[in-house]
Structures are given as C-alpha cells and as structure tokens.
Design an enzyme around this catalytic site. Structure first.
Site, PDB file in Angstrom:
ATOM      1  N   ARG A  72       0.890  -1.099  -0.047  1.00 13.60           N
ATOM      2  CA  ARG A  72       0.043  -0.117  -0.034  1.00 13.60           C
ATOM      3  C   ARG A  72       1.043   1.193   0.003  1.00 13.60           C
ATOM      4  O   ARG A  72       1.957   1.228   0.807  1.00 13.60           O
ATOM      5  CB  ARG A  72      -0.724   0.128   1.409  1.00 13.60           C
ATOM      6  CG  ARG A  72      -1.963  -0.832   1.394  1.00 13.60           C
ATOM      7  CD  ARG A  72      -3.062  -0.519   0.086  1.00 13.60           C
ATOM      8  NE  ARG A  72      -4.415  -1.531   0.085  1.00 13.60           N
ATOM      9  CZ  ARG A  72      -4.352  -2.667  -0.766  1.00 13.60           C
ATOM     10  NH1 ARG A  72      -3.424  -2.709  -1.521  1.00 13.60           N
ATOM     11  NH2 ARG A  72      -5.557  -3.306  -0.499  1.00 13.60           N
TER      12      ARG A  72
ATOM     13  N   ASP B  65       4.163  -0.548  -7.141  1.00 16.53           N
ATOM     14  CA  ASP B  65       3.104  -0.880  -7.386  1.00 16.53           C
ATOM     15  C   ASP B  65       1.836   0.044  -6.994  1.00 16.53           C
ATOM     16  O   ASP B  65       0.713  -0.090  -7.390  1.00 16.53           O
ATOM     17  CB  ASP B  65       2.939  -2.326  -7.594  1.00 16.53           C
ATOM     18  CG  ASP B  65       1.464  -2.542  -8.108  1.00 16.53           C
ATOM     19  OD1 ASP B  65       1.517  -2.528  -9.338  1.00 16.53           O
ATOM     20  OD2 ASP B  65       0.550  -3.323  -7.537  1.00 16.53           O
TER      21      ASP B  65
ATOM     22  N   GLU C 290      -2.466   7.628  -4.938  1.00 22.64           N
ATOM     23  CA  GLU C 290      -2.903   6.960  -6.309  1.00 22.64           C
ATOM     24  C   GLU C 290      -4.350   7.178  -6.640  1.00 22.64           C
ATOM     25  O   GLU C 290      -4.857   6.997  -7.652  1.00 22.64           O
ATOM     26  CB  GLU C 290      -2.395   5.443  -6.072  1.00 22.64           C
ATOM     27  CG  GLU C 290      -3.366   4.832  -5.259  1.00 22.64           C
ATOM     28  CD  GLU C 290      -2.999   3.042  -5.321  1.00 22.64           C
ATOM     29  OE1 GLU C 290      -1.863   2.767  -4.998  1.00 22.64           O
ATOM     30  OE2 GLU C 290      -3.862   2.141  -5.276  1.00 22.64           O
TER      31      GLU C 290
ATOM     32  N   HIS D  32      -0.751  -0.397  -9.658  1.00 24.32           N
ATOM     33  CA  HIS D  32      -1.646  -1.102  -8.628  1.00 24.32           C
ATOM     34  C   HIS D  32      -2.322  -2.397  -9.349  1.00 24.32           C
ATOM     35  O   HIS D  32      -3.456  -2.695  -9.531  1.00 24.32           O
ATOM     36  CB  HIS D  32      -2.678  -0.569  -8.056  1.00 24.32           C
ATOM     37  CG  HIS D  32      -3.167  -1.253  -6.547  1.00 24.32           C
ATOM     38  ND1 HIS D  32      -3.554  -0.505  -5.508  1.00 24.32           N
ATOM     39  CD2 HIS D  32      -3.057  -2.466  -6.346  1.00 24.32           C
ATOM     40  CE1 HIS D  32      -3.358  -1.389  -4.342  1.00 24.32           C
ATOM     41  NE2 HIS D  32      -3.508  -2.225  -4.825  1.00 24.32           N
TER      42      HIS D  32
HETATM   43  P1  NAI Z   1      -1.486 -11.501   5.075  1.00 19.33           P
HETATM   44  O1  NAI Z   1      -2.634 -10.803   5.943  1.00 19.33           O
HETATM   45  O2  NAI Z   1      -1.641 -12.947   4.519  1.00 19.33           O
HETATM   46  O3  NAI Z   1      -0.143 -10.759   5.603  1.00 19.33           O
HETATM   47  C1  NAI Z   1       0.057  -9.632   5.961  1.00 19.33           C
HETATM   48  C2  NAI Z   1       1.195  -9.764   7.229  1.00 19.33           C
HETATM   49  O4  NAI Z   1       1.616  -8.462   7.731  1.00 19.33           O
HETATM   50  C3  NAI Z   1       0.973 -10.987   8.419  1.00 19.33           C
HETATM   51  O5  NAI Z   1       1.745 -11.852   8.619  1.00 19.33           O
HETATM   52  C4  NAI Z   1       1.024  -9.698   9.485  1.00 19.33           C
HETATM   53  O6  NAI Z   1       1.152 -10.505  10.822  1.00 19.33           O
HETATM   54  C5  NAI Z   1       1.890  -8.793   9.117  1.00 19.33           C
HETATM   55  N1  NAI Z   1       1.744  -7.596   9.757  1.00 19.33           N
HETATM   56  C6  NAI Z   1       0.652  -6.918  10.292  1.00 19.33           C
HETATM   57  N2  NAI Z   1       0.905  -5.773  10.941  1.00 19.33           N
HETATM   58  C7  NAI Z   1       2.318  -5.834  10.600  1.00 19.33           C
HETATM   59  C8  NAI Z   1       3.338  -4.732  11.062  1.00 19.33           C
HETATM   60  N3  NAI Z   1       2.885  -3.572  11.797  1.00 19.33           N
HETATM   61  N4  NAI Z   1       4.533  -4.826  10.896  1.00 19.33           N
HETATM   62  C9  NAI Z   1       4.880  -5.927  10.101  1.00 19.33           C
HETATM   63  N5  NAI Z   1       4.215  -7.008   9.571  1.00 19.33           N
HETATM   64  C10 NAI Z   1       2.615  -6.704   9.994  1.00 19.33           C
HETATM   65  O7  NAI Z   1      -1.649 -10.364   3.814  1.00 19.33           O
HETATM   66  P2  NAI Z   1      -1.156 -10.594   2.427  1.00 19.33           P
HETATM   67  O8  NAI Z   1      -2.401 -11.552   1.347  1.00 19.33           O
HETATM   68  O9  NAI Z   1       0.225 -11.425   2.352  1.00 19.33           O
HETATM   69  O10 NAI Z   1      -1.042  -9.273   1.670  1.00 19.33           O
HETATM   70  C11 NAI Z   1      -0.211  -8.316   2.074  1.00 19.33           C
HETATM   71  C12 NAI Z   1      -0.564  -6.881   1.623  1.00 19.33           C
HETATM   72  O11 NAI Z   1      -0.359  -6.957   0.073  1.00 19.33           O
HETATM   73  C13 NAI Z   1      -2.087  -6.413   1.972  1.00 19.33           C
HETATM   74  O12 NAI Z   1      -2.172  -5.807   3.200  1.00 19.33           O
HETATM   75  C14 NAI Z   1      -2.186  -5.699   0.819  1.00 19.33           C
HETATM   76  O13 NAI Z   1      -2.054  -4.310   1.233  1.00 19.33           O
HETATM   77  C15 NAI Z   1      -1.294  -5.711  -0.367  1.00 19.33           C
HETATM   78  N6  NAI Z   1      -1.857  -6.383  -1.756  1.00 19.33           N
HETATM   79  C16 NAI Z   1      -1.786  -5.709  -2.672  1.00 19.33           C
HETATM   80  C17 NAI Z   1      -2.079  -6.068  -3.962  1.00 19.33           C
HETATM   81  C18 NAI Z   1      -1.675  -5.498  -5.072  1.00 19.33           C
HETATM   82  O14 NAI Z   1      -2.317  -5.680  -6.308  1.00 19.33           O
HETATM   83  N7  NAI Z   1      -0.658  -4.653  -5.048  1.00 19.33           N
HETATM   84  C19 NAI Z   1      -2.832  -7.233  -4.032  1.00 19.33           C
HETATM   85  C20 NAI Z   1      -3.160  -7.918  -2.894  1.00 19.33           C
HETATM   86  C21 NAI Z   1      -2.913  -7.449  -1.504  1.00 19.33           C
END
Ligand code: NAI
Length: 344
Positions: free
Chosen positions: A230, A254, A259, A291
């Site tokens: 993000r 990305d 954005e 994105h």
């Molecule tokens: P997820 O929920 O599986 O993993 C997120 C991880 O971040 C978890 O292990 C969590 O414990 C950790 N986390 C939470 N707070 C934190 C902090 N303060 N410091 C460090 N780590 C922390 O999510 P997933 O599916 O892996 O997605 C990650 C991110 O990718 C999403 O939050 C979303 O913003 C982004 N995303 C971007 C996309 C794109 O098209 N560019 C598409 C899908 C997701």
C-alpha cells in the site's frame, strides 16, 4: 438482492456476471468510484461492492447505512480504505483474503528484475535499433540479502521466489510465524543488512510511513525498495530524497500514497498535476505500475467467485467469519468472531 458495483472496469464484469448467474444477486455496474459525492447512487441497493480506491469513510458509511445498505463487499484483500470502526454495528464488511498471492509476489519479482537489469530501457532501445549496452548493467540477485516486511501469504511466496534465486532472506513481522522457517530480525537489523527491501504488510496506523527519512538513513548504500502493498507505507518525499542522494539505487512501486484519483484511469492526454508522482516517474531507476500486481486471470476469477460467495452467504445468513472484517480484527485477542461467528 441489489448490489451497486463501484469503480467497474471492463475486466471485472465477465467474472462477476458468470458467478452471479443463478443466484439472487442483481448487480448494477457503476464506472464511478464510491465516495462522498457518489454515495447517493447506492440508494435502493442492499449492498455495495468496492475496490481499493473507493473511499468508504465515516460519512460514506453513515450515508450507506441511512439508505439501508447492509453489506460492503470488498473485492480485494486490503481494507484500509474502509472505516471499519464506523461500520461496526451497522454494516457488515467482507473481503477476499487471498485470491492469488502468487500474482502479487510474482509481480514484485518482475519489478525487481526490471529495475535491476533495466529491461524497460533495453526494450525501448532495441525498438529504435539502438543496440548499445551503456548504462544497462545490473547486479546478480544471487547471494544478495532481501529483507521482507510482512510474512503473510504474499510475503512467504515472495520469500520462496527469492530462495529460488539464491538470495538470503531476513524477515520482519509483527506476529512472526515460526512455521515459515524464516530468519526473523527486528526492523533496524533488517534495514541495515538488506540489499533489497520488499513490503508485504498491511497499511495501519502503525505501518504508515514505515519507510521514512529515519529508516532510509539506516539502509545500505544502494538499497532497492519494492512496494506492492500500500502506498501509505512509504513517505514518498523521503524516498525521493533517498533516490536523489544515491542511497536508494532503485524503487519499484506498484502502489502510491496518492494513487486514488489517478491509478486505473488513462491520463495520457492530460497534464498530470501530481508533481511528486511525475518526479518519481521521471527518474530512470524508478518503475511505477498502476496497482496491477493482482491482475492475473486466476486472481480475477477467484475475486469474482469469492465476492459473490460472500454476498450470497451474507444474504442467506450463513456465517463467514474468515472473510468478515471489523476494527477488532486487527487487534489480536479482541475478536468477537470466536464467540459469535460474526463481527457483530
Ligand atoms: P496477510 O494478511 O496474509 O499478511 C500480512 C502480514 O503482515 C501478516 O503476517 C501480519 O502479521 C503482518 N503484519 C501486520 N501488521 C504488521 C506490522 N505492523 N509490521 C509488520 N508486519 C505486520 O496479507 P497478504 O495477502 O500477504 O497481503 C499483504 C498486503 O499486500 C496486503 O495488506 C495488501 O495491502 C497488499 N496487496 C496488494 C495487492 C496489489 O495488487 N498490489 C493485491 C493484494 C494485496
């Protein structure tokens, strides 16, 4: 059940029409984004379906509630654009927790390879029969250290991909997962030891501007930064200063903090007014994509299938705790779903 679908793009409709066929859902597609100016379009609908750049703030939530909207179906994983505190007790919020973590992790690696080996420049050069190699040298990824912040679904897959390249991995997560076999370190250690840093954590109050002047100062000379998570995770002005000084050798973005009004639209005939974004795009060692990390056929299909399933389950009162979110969800040990199978 009538669903107002905001920020529709041509690639959204086929999947949603396919999965909604034969259900009680009647979808009306709106091209416009949902925000305070457009929320009145949702009058007469039972639910709204939104994406990453719709603005679902407290005013919008209250208006939706007044108009009788009962559910917000996010067709994405992140939900930082929804005021879940305002929704609590009024409107249920569902998301698609995982549709293709591979799509995002693979895009992150594609960006890293591009910025490092300068294939974007090579492509343009050879199209003009310029076969010079000057200025195109990169570095071997093999043996380099990548720091991964956030080791959930996407971060773990990105780690696997990096392992395949023979890279060393350092990881940081607020909730480290012992089953990943990753080498967890604290943030300062990750910042100081990584050649490449990739962000895979959600945007929260805590992670806002995680990459800032202070953290960049800790980083290695020539670090490469990847952000497919993000935009708000990065203080863009600090990043620009880091790139100008040469501290940051490359940036792959990305996502971008501002954005919302730009990404997913064609401004090729306009003068873009966001000088910060224009500055970034003008830098030869910065790759900006709009994105699009999620954008694979598999992901679009999974998004449509899961979102329709979320809506059908909601209207049939079937508990769906794994995909419902509220402001309690981000605080471990404070989850109502354990008891009620619903956020409220
Ligand atoms: P997820 O929920 O599986 O993993 C997120 C991880 O971040 C978890 O292990 C969590 O414990 C950790 N986390 C939470 N707070 C934190 C902090 N303060 N410091 C460090 N780590 C922390 O999510 P997933 O599916 O892996 O997605 C990650 C991110 O990718 C999403 O939050 C979303 O913003 C982004 N995303 C971007 C996309 C794109 O098209 N560019 C598409 C899908 C997701």
């Amino acid at each position: 059940m009538k669903i107002a679908f905001f920020d529709t793009k041509p690639y959204d409709m086929p999947g949603f029409d396919h999965y909604a066929a034969g259900t009680d859902l009647e979808i009306k597609y709106f091209e416009t984004k949902l925000n305070e100016d457009t929320v009145s379009l949702a009058a007469g609908f039972d639910g709204v379906c939104v994406f990453v750049n719709d603005t679902v703030n407290e005013t919008v939530v209250n208006k939706l509630y007044e108009m009788g909207v009962k559910v917000i179906a996010l067709r994405c994983a992140g939900f930082n654009n929804v005021d879940t505190r305002a929704c609590f007790g009024k409107i249920h919020v569902f998301r698609v927790p995982a549709y293709s973590p591979y799509a995002v992790a693979e895009h992150a690696m594609a960006l890293l390879l591009t910025v490092n080996r300068k294939t974007h420049k090579a492509y343009n050069r050879t199209r003009e029969f310029n076969f010079s190699l000057s200025g195109l040298s990169g570095f071997d990824l093999h043996g380099k250290t990548v720091g991964i912040i956030g080791t959930g679904k996407i971060g773990q897959i990105f780690a696997d991909i990096c392992r395949g390249f023979g890279m060393k991995i350092l990881a940081y997560d607020k909730f480290p997962n012992p089953n990943t076999g990753l080498d967890y370190v604290d943030l300062p250690e990750l910042f100081t030891k990584s050649d490449i840093i990739s962000l895979h954590c959600p945007l929260t109050d805590e992670t806002h501007h995680l990459i800032n002047e202070e953290s960049i100062a800790m980083m290695k000379q020539g670090v490469v930064l990847l952000n497919t998570s993000r935009g708000g995770l990065v203080d863009t002005e600090a990043l620009i200063q880091g790139i100008k000084s040469g501290k940051v050798r490359g940036a792959c973005l990305d996502v971008y903090e501002e954005e919302g009004d730009l990404f997913y639209e064609d401004y090729s005939s306009n003068v873009v007014q966001d000088d910060t974004l224009v500055r970034l795009i003008a830098m030869p060692n910065v790759i900006v994509t709009s994105h699009q990390a999620f954008l694979t056929e598999e992901a679009l299909n999974n998004i449509a299938e899961t979102t329709v399933d979320n809506l059908v389950k909601f209207f049939n009162d079937v508990p769906n705790p794994d995909r419902e979110v509220c402001y309690h969800c981000s605080r471990k040990n404070d989850c109502q779903k354990e008891r009620h199978k619903k956020c409220f």
